[in-house]
Design a protein around this motif. Structure first.
Motif, PDB file in Angstrom:
ATOM      1  N   GLY A 267       0.802  -1.208   0.000  1.00  0.00           N
ATOM      2  CA  GLY A 267       0.000   0.000   0.000  1.00  0.00           C
ATOM      3  C   GLY A 267       0.843   1.269   0.000  1.00  0.00           C
ATOM      4  N   VAL A 268       1.964   1.249   0.727  1.00  0.00           N
ATOM      5  CA  VAL A 268       2.826   2.427   0.780  1.00  0.00           C
ATOM      6  C   VAL A 268       3.447   2.686  -0.580  1.00  0.00           C
ATOM      7  CG1 VAL A 268       4.916   3.368   1.817  1.00  0.00           C
ATOM      8  CG2 VAL A 268       3.286   2.149   3.237  1.00  0.00           C
ATOM      9  N   LEU A 269       3.908   1.645  -1.242  1.00  0.00           N
ATOM     10  CA  LEU A 269       4.526   1.814  -2.559  1.00  0.00           C
ATOM     11  C   LEU A 269       3.518   2.301  -3.592  1.00  0.00           C
ATOM     12  CD1 LEU A 269       6.883  -1.284  -2.702  1.00  0.00           C
ATOM     13  CD2 LEU A 269       7.468   1.094  -2.236  1.00  0.00           C
ATOM     14  N   GLN A 270       2.291   1.811  -3.529  1.00  0.00           N
ATOM     15  CA  GLN A 270       1.261   2.287  -4.454  1.00  0.00           C
ATOM     16  C   GLN A 270       0.936   3.746  -4.185  1.00  0.00           C
ATOM     17  OE1 GLN A 270      -1.911  -0.492  -3.846  1.00  0.00           O
ATOM     18  NE2 GLN A 270      -1.157  -1.901  -5.416  1.00  0.00           N
ATOM     19  N   THR A 271       0.891   4.128  -2.919  1.00  0.00           N
ATOM     20  CA  THR A 271       0.629   5.521  -2.575  1.00  0.00           C
ATOM     21  C   THR A 271       1.749   6.417  -3.072  1.00  0.00           C
ATOM     22  OG1 THR A 271      -0.554   4.798  -0.599  1.00  0.00           O
ATOM     23  CG2 THR A 271       0.152   7.091  -0.660  1.00  0.00           C
ATOM     24  N   LEU A 272       3.006   5.994  -2.869  1.00  0.00           N
ATOM     25  CA  LEU A 272       4.142   6.786  -3.334  1.00  0.00           C
ATOM     26  C   LEU A 272       4.167   6.907  -4.847  1.00  0.00           C
ATOM     27  CD1 LEU A 272       7.059   5.679  -1.004  1.00  0.00           C
ATOM     28  CD2 LEU A 272       5.910   7.882  -1.056  1.00  0.00           C
ATOM     29  N   ALA A 273       3.714   5.879  -5.543  1.00  0.00           N
ATOM     30  CA  ALA A 273       3.712   5.905  -7.005  1.00  0.00           C
ATOM     31  C   ALA A 273       2.711   6.913  -7.553  1.00  0.00           C
ATOM     32  CB  ALA A 273       3.408   4.518  -7.551  1.00  0.00           C
ATOM     33  N   THR A 274       1.662   7.226  -6.802  1.00  0.00           N
ATOM     34  CA  THR A 274       0.656   8.164  -7.281  1.00  0.00           C
ATOM     35  C   THR A 274       0.977   9.603  -6.907  1.00  0.00           C
ATOM     36  OG1 THR A 274      -0.677   7.890  -5.288  1.00  0.00           O
ATOM     37  CG2 THR A 274      -1.150   6.416  -7.137  1.00  0.00           C
ATOM     38  N   LEU A 275       1.993   9.819  -6.074  1.00  0.00           N
ATOM     39  CA  LEU A 275       2.339  11.173  -5.635  1.00  0.00           C
ATOM     40  C   LEU A 275       3.355  11.808  -6.578  1.00  0.00           C
ATOM     41  CD1 LEU A 275       2.760  10.573  -1.811  1.00  0.00           C
ATOM     42  CD2 LEU A 275       0.800  11.561  -2.971  1.00  0.00           C
TER      43      LEU A 275
ATOM     44  N   TRP B 196       7.523  13.169   2.120  1.00  0.00           N
ATOM     45  CA  TRP B 196       7.187  11.922   2.793  1.00  0.00           C
ATOM     46  C   TRP B 196       8.453  11.265   3.348  1.00  0.00           C
ATOM     47  CZ3 TRP B 196       7.691   6.602   2.638  1.00  0.00           C
ATOM     48  CH2 TRP B 196       6.690   5.881   3.253  1.00  0.00           C
ATOM     49  N   ILE B 197       9.523  11.243   2.552  1.00  0.00           N
ATOM     50  CA  ILE B 197      10.777  10.626   2.986  1.00  0.00           C
ATOM     51  C   ILE B 197      11.406  11.420   4.127  1.00  0.00           C
ATOM     52  CG2 ILE B 197      13.156  10.147   2.262  1.00  0.00           C
ATOM     53  CD1 ILE B 197      11.969   9.339  -0.475  1.00  0.00           C
ATOM     54  N   ILE B 198      11.458  12.736   4.005  1.00  0.00           N
ATOM     55  CA  ILE B 198      12.081  13.566   5.038  1.00  0.00           C
ATOM     56  C   ILE B 198      11.350  13.435   6.366  1.00  0.00           C
ATOM     57  CG2 ILE B 198      12.506  15.955   5.748  1.00  0.00           C
ATOM     58  CD1 ILE B 198      13.191  16.532   2.788  1.00  0.00           C
ATOM     59  N   PHE B 199      10.030  13.584   6.352  1.00  0.00           N
ATOM     60  CA  PHE B 199       9.292  13.511   7.606  1.00  0.00           C
ATOM     61  C   PHE B 199       9.257  12.088   8.161  1.00  0.00           C
ATOM     62  CE2 PHE B 199       7.956  17.724   6.468  1.00  0.00           C
ATOM     63  CZ  PHE B 199       7.851  18.347   7.703  1.00  0.00           C
ATOM     64  N   GLY B 200       9.246  11.087   7.309  1.00  0.00           N
ATOM     65  CA  GLY B 200       9.346   9.710   7.787  1.00  0.00           C
ATOM     66  C   GLY B 200      10.675   9.463   8.485  1.00  0.00           C
TER      67      GLY B 200
ATOM     68  N   LEU C 135       0.169  19.349   6.723  1.00  0.00           N
ATOM     69  CA  LEU C 135      -0.013  20.684   6.147  1.00  0.00           C
ATOM     70  C   LEU C 135       0.825  20.860   4.880  1.00  0.00           C
ATOM     71  CD1 LEU C 135      -0.084  22.912   9.342  1.00  0.00           C
ATOM     72  CD2 LEU C 135      -1.984  22.437   7.790  1.00  0.00           C
ATOM     73  N   ALA C 136       2.051  20.365   4.912  1.00  0.00           N
ATOM     74  CA  ALA C 136       2.911  20.473   3.730  1.00  0.00           C
ATOM     75  C   ALA C 136       2.358  19.639   2.580  1.00  0.00           C
ATOM     76  CB  ALA C 136       4.332  20.031   4.071  1.00  0.00           C
ATOM     77  N   MET C 137       1.828  18.477   2.893  1.00  0.00           N
ATOM     78  CA  MET C 137       1.282  17.607   1.838  1.00  0.00           C
ATOM     79  C   MET C 137       0.037  18.218   1.197  1.00  0.00           C
ATOM     80  SD  MET C 137       3.244  14.983   1.473  1.00  0.00           S
ATOM     81  CE  MET C 137       2.513  13.436   1.012  1.00  0.00           C
ATOM     82  N   THR C 138      -0.772  18.926   1.977  1.00  0.00           N
ATOM     83  CA  THR C 138      -1.972  19.533   1.394  1.00  0.00           C
ATOM     84  C   THR C 138      -1.658  20.870   0.722  1.00  0.00           C
ATOM     85  OG1 THR C 138      -2.485  20.240   3.656  1.00  0.00           O
ATOM     86  CG2 THR C 138      -3.852  18.522   2.717  1.00  0.00           C
ATOM     87  N   ALA C 139      -0.605  21.537   1.152  1.00  0.00           N
ATOM     88  CA  ALA C 139      -0.282  22.845   0.573  1.00  0.00           C
ATOM     89  C   ALA C 139       0.363  22.722  -0.806  1.00  0.00           C
ATOM     90  CB  ALA C 139       0.639  23.617   1.500  1.00  0.00           C
ATOM     91  N   ILE C 140       1.066  21.652  -1.046  1.00  0.00           N
ATOM     92  CA  ILE C 140       1.777  21.475  -2.311  1.00  0.00           C
ATOM     93  C   ILE C 140       0.871  20.678  -3.252  1.00  0.00           C
ATOM     94  CG2 ILE C 140       3.767  20.404  -3.424  1.00  0.00           C
ATOM     95  CD1 ILE C 140       5.318  20.987  -0.889  1.00  0.00           C
ATOM     96  N   PRO C 141       0.683  21.165  -4.480  1.00  0.00           N
ATOM     97  CA  PRO C 141      -0.158  20.433  -5.441  1.00  0.00           C
ATOM     98  C   PRO C 141       0.416  19.042  -5.740  1.00  0.00           C
ATOM     99  CG  PRO C 141       0.335  22.641  -6.249  1.00  0.00           C
ATOM    100  CD  PRO C 141       1.154  22.437  -5.017  1.00  0.00           C
ATOM    101  N   ALA C 142      -0.468  18.106  -6.013  1.00  0.00           N
ATOM    102  CA  ALA C 142      -0.057  16.713  -6.235  1.00  0.00           C
ATOM    103  C   ALA C 142       0.779  16.543  -7.500  1.00  0.00           C
ATOM    104  CB  ALA C 142      -1.307  15.826  -6.303  1.00  0.00           C
TER     105      ALA C 142
END
Length: 103
Positions: free
Chosen positions: A2-10, A18-22, A94-101
């Motif tokens: 699931g994580v890899l599929q999510t990362l592939a769509t971002l 995602w990597i920095i905050f993780g 907040l950073a994930m929602t502020a930056i366009p996909a």
């Protein structure tokens, strides 16, 4: 999977965030676990690395809490961990929602 599929769509900016905050959250977990082992020397390279990475984030919260411990467990470190991880997750979202996909 699931994580890899999510990362592939971002977008690339979302993956970097995602990597920095993780990484920061993993360092927070390591810092909290290290607080339970006071016998580890601060001169240890791993301990020094974690303290250098998490010091600016963790120390302001830790300084404002009174020292509390139950046996070997440092409760003030655990409380600081909870507040700091909560703040990191809020800033991350907040950073994930502020930056366009598409970025």
């Amino acid at each position: 999977m699931g994580v890899l599929q999510t990362l592939a769509t971002l977008g690339i900016a979302h993956v970097v965030i995602w990597i920095i905050f993780g990484f920061l959250i993993l360092c927070m977990v390591a810092r909290m676990l290290l607080s339970f082992f006071p016998m580890l020397s601060p001169a240890n390279p791993f301990v020094r690395f974690i303290n250098n990475i998490m010091g600016p984030i963790y120390d302001p919260v830790y300084r404002r809490l009174p020292r509390m411990s139950v046996g070997v467990l440092d409760l003030s470190a655990t409380i600081a961990f909870i507040f700091t991880v909560w703040a990191l997750i809020v800033v991350w979202r907040l950073a994930m929602t502020a930056i366009p996909a598409e970025w």
